[in-house]
Design an enzyme around this catalytic site. Sequence first.
Site, PDB file in Angstrom:
ATOM      1  N   ARG A 164       0.813  -1.236   0.000  1.00  0.00           N
ATOM      2  CA  ARG A 164       0.000   0.000   0.000  1.00  0.00           C
ATOM      3  C   ARG A 164       0.845   1.284   0.000  1.00  0.00           C
ATOM      4  O   ARG A 164       0.382   2.332   0.444  1.00  0.00           O
ATOM      5  CB  ARG A 164      -0.968   0.051   1.183  1.00  0.00           C
ATOM      6  CG  ARG A 164      -1.871  -1.117   1.314  1.00  0.00           C
ATOM      7  CD  ARG A 164      -2.934  -1.159   0.235  1.00  0.00           C
ATOM      8  NE  ARG A 164      -3.749  -2.336   0.429  1.00  0.00           N
ATOM      9  CZ  ARG A 164      -3.522  -3.517  -0.162  1.00  0.00           C
ATOM     10  NH1 ARG A 164      -2.532  -3.652  -1.030  1.00  0.00           N
ATOM     11  NH2 ARG A 164      -4.294  -4.553   0.072  1.00  0.00           N
ATOM     12  N   SER A 239     -12.235   1.255   2.536  1.00  0.00           N
ATOM     13  CA  SER A 239     -11.667   0.951   3.857  1.00  0.00           C
ATOM     14  C   SER A 239     -11.145   2.254   4.447  1.00  0.00           C
ATOM     15  O   SER A 239     -10.356   2.940   3.802  1.00  0.00           O
ATOM     16  CB  SER A 239     -10.495  -0.016   3.720  1.00  0.00           C
ATOM     17  OG  SER A 239     -10.944  -1.208   3.153  1.00  0.00           O
ATOM     18  N   GLU A 338      -6.738   5.536   5.662  1.00  0.00           N
ATOM     19  CA  GLU A 338      -6.309   5.293   4.285  1.00  0.00           C
ATOM     20  C   GLU A 338      -6.617   6.489   3.369  1.00  0.00           C
ATOM     21  O   GLU A 338      -5.793   6.830   2.520  1.00  0.00           O
ATOM     22  CB  GLU A 338      -6.994   4.030   3.756  1.00  0.00           C
ATOM     23  CG  GLU A 338      -6.248   3.437   2.599  1.00  0.00           C
ATOM     24  CD  GLU A 338      -6.670   2.020   2.305  1.00  0.00           C
ATOM     25  OE1 GLU A 338      -6.074   1.103   2.885  1.00  0.00           O
ATOM     26  OE2 GLU A 338      -7.584   1.835   1.499  1.00  0.00           O
TER      27      GLU A 338
HETATM   28  P1  NAP Z   1     -10.344  -8.927   3.987  1.00  0.00           P
HETATM   29  O1  NAP Z   1     -10.405  -9.743   2.748  1.00  0.00           O
HETATM   30  O2  NAP Z   1     -11.370  -9.133   5.046  1.00  0.00           O
HETATM   31  O3  NAP Z   1      -8.896  -9.014   4.614  1.00  0.00           O
HETATM   32  C1  NAP Z   1      -8.592  -8.270   5.805  1.00  0.00           C
HETATM   33  C2  NAP Z   1      -7.097  -8.314   6.009  1.00  0.00           C
HETATM   34  O4  NAP Z   1      -6.693  -9.679   6.096  1.00  0.00           O
HETATM   35  C3  NAP Z   1      -6.292  -7.698   4.884  1.00  0.00           C
HETATM   36  O5  NAP Z   1      -5.214  -7.025   5.487  1.00  0.00           O
HETATM   37  C4  NAP Z   1      -5.784  -8.874   4.112  1.00  0.00           C
HETATM   38  O6  NAP Z   1      -4.488  -8.649   3.603  1.00  0.00           O
HETATM   39  C5  NAP Z   1      -5.671  -9.926   5.161  1.00  0.00           C
HETATM   40  N1  NAP Z   1      -5.833 -11.250   4.573  1.00  0.00           N
HETATM   41  C6  NAP Z   1      -6.982 -11.913   4.334  1.00  0.00           C
HETATM   42  N2  NAP Z   1      -6.727 -13.103   3.791  1.00  0.00           N
HETATM   43  C7  NAP Z   1      -5.387 -13.210   3.659  1.00  0.00           C
HETATM   44  C8  NAP Z   1      -4.506 -14.195   3.172  1.00  0.00           C
HETATM   45  N3  NAP Z   1      -4.969 -15.371   2.723  1.00  0.00           N
HETATM   46  N4  NAP Z   1      -3.187 -13.933   3.174  1.00  0.00           N
HETATM   47  C9  NAP Z   1      -2.715 -12.773   3.642  1.00  0.00           C
HETATM   48  N5  NAP Z   1      -3.483 -11.806   4.124  1.00  0.00           N
HETATM   49  C10 NAP Z   1      -4.806 -12.006   4.138  1.00  0.00           C
HETATM   50  O7  NAP Z   1     -10.324  -7.382   3.600  1.00  0.00           O
HETATM   51  P2  NAP Z   1     -11.413  -6.404   3.007  1.00  0.00           P
HETATM   52  O8  NAP Z   1     -11.361  -5.161   3.814  1.00  0.00           O
HETATM   53  O9  NAP Z   1     -12.743  -7.055   2.781  1.00  0.00           O
HETATM   54  O10 NAP Z   1     -10.784  -6.083   1.584  1.00  0.00           O
HETATM   55  C11 NAP Z   1     -10.755  -7.044   0.558  1.00  0.00           C
HETATM   56  C12 NAP Z   1      -9.435  -6.922  -0.142  1.00  0.00           C
HETATM   57  O11 NAP Z   1      -9.304  -5.604  -0.705  1.00  0.00           O
HETATM   58  C13 NAP Z   1      -8.249  -7.129   0.789  1.00  0.00           C
HETATM   59  O12 NAP Z   1      -7.256  -7.820   0.068  1.00  0.00           O
HETATM   60  C14 NAP Z   1      -7.842  -5.711   1.104  1.00  0.00           C
HETATM   61  O13 NAP Z   1      -6.481  -5.569   1.484  1.00  0.00           O
HETATM   62  C15 NAP Z   1      -8.118  -5.043  -0.231  1.00  0.00           C
HETATM   63  N6  NAP Z   1      -8.247  -3.589  -0.108  1.00  0.00           N
HETATM   64  C16 NAP Z   1      -7.249  -2.829  -0.649  1.00  0.00           C
HETATM   65  C17 NAP Z   1      -7.291  -1.475  -0.557  1.00  0.00           C
HETATM   66  C18 NAP Z   1      -6.183  -0.670  -1.152  1.00  0.00           C
HETATM   67  O14 NAP Z   1      -5.437  -1.186  -1.983  1.00  0.00           O
HETATM   68  N7  NAP Z   1      -6.017   0.531  -0.756  1.00  0.00           N
HETATM   69  C19 NAP Z   1      -8.370  -0.846   0.057  1.00  0.00           C
HETATM   70  C20 NAP Z   1      -9.384  -1.636   0.583  1.00  0.00           C
HETATM   71  C21 NAP Z   1      -9.311  -3.023   0.508  1.00  0.00           C
HETATM   72  P3  NAP Z   1      -4.197  -7.796   2.263  1.00  0.00           P
HETATM   73  O15 NAP Z   1      -4.446  -6.394   2.635  1.00  0.00           O
HETATM   74  O16 NAP Z   1      -2.759  -8.067   2.012  1.00  0.00           O
HETATM   75  O17 NAP Z   1      -5.079  -8.323   1.214  1.00  0.00           O
END
Ligand code: NAP
Length: 344
Positions: A164, A239, A338
């Site tokens: 990020r 987020s 964020e």
């Molecule tokens: P989520 O899928 O509930 O995941 C929450 C957290 O757990 C995130 O930090 C995600 O890491 C981590 N996680 C879940 N499964 C994982 C695995 N198998 N291995 C490693 N880490 C894992 O999150 P959410 O809020 O609903 O968002 C869905 C996805 O969109 C996530 O990947 C989240 O990071 C991404 N997202 C990105 C941004 C951005 O780029 N600014 C903003 C919002 C959401 P990761 O963050 O590494 O995926």
Amino acid sequence: MEILQNILLAPFTTIAVGGPAKYFSRARTAAELVDLFGWARSKGENVFVLGGGSNVLVSDAGFDGLVVKIEISGINFDVVGDTVLVTAGAGVDWDGFVRECVDRDLAGVECLSGIPGNVGGTPVQNVGAYGQEVSETIVRVRCFDRAAGTIVELSNDECGFEYRKSIFNTSERERYVVLWVVFRLVPGGQPKIVYKDLQQRFSGGAPSLREARETVIAIRREKSMVIDPTDPNSRSAGSFFKNPIVSTSVADSIAEELKLDSIPQFAAGDDDVKIPAAWLIEQAGFRKGFILGNAGISTNHSLAIINRGSATSAEIVALKDLTQKSVLDKFGIRLQPEPIFIGF
Ligand code: NAP
């Protein structure tokens, strides 16, 4: 170049809050952007560059300067060896870009389906989801260098991508304006199915790129993380907090304090783990659907602060402060927002 005055910024953001820009204009080409910066310099006005508005929170006072909305459009596909170089303008809608690539059977961005915002914002925070990040496919980024007043090309290495993060939101914050992004995608490549959320939906079978895209969108939609005018939970900046990375000892002590064997966590380097911010917020006492004035927490995702209809920016900030303080008091972890804060 048309420069408007006193333009309300709320409609240009997905959370739909915020006051006016003193001046407002649109840049459809690099040349227009250069001219607008020249104009602002001659007037002594600050410039804020706005993309898709999905990751910004504008203050109720608005922005005392020139807001430039980047509207550089166009997507070009060039076959280079076994790959395709895809060049997209910073103003191209990100999900439209992903759809176009998936329709052409190009692999590399399919897990990033359904993310709001424009192409130009993606290298800034190295947008990622479900185990895929734009840094895996970005070859170079063409930018306007505000300090030098020139157009430059930065290679993937020069962008300094991390989780990020990039130079655009750290060491060189405010210096570069992204104009075009070049991605290297793989024709006929396999979708990246590494997260449990996705694997569970394809138990065993190998999905097509299109199936992967549709599934990511379905998962995001269940959490109201796809912008949908009929879904009030999606009136948000996505987020609101980053998922914090802490040492394993911090995670262990939280588990001990809560009398749990362990807490949700994912490896994040040598002795560090990433803890879902949503889990910390819930443990600090905020259930989904929590309300504070006209702001609230989405009923579908604890990490999204929503505008319940007529929220002011101050109300969004009050809820942000409350959740941040509660998590800090309970766990000693300071959640980092964020979105970018404008005019505060
Ligand atoms: P989520 O899928 O509930 O995941 C929450 C957290 O757990 C995130 O930090 C995600 O890491 C981590 N996680 C879940 N499964 C994982 C695995 N198998 N291995 C490693 N880490 C894992 O999150 P959410 O809020 O609903 O968002 C869905 C996805 O969109 C996530 O990947 C989240 O990071 C991404 N997202 C990105 C941004 C951005 O780029 N600014 C903003 C919002 C959401 P990761 O963050 O590494 O995926």
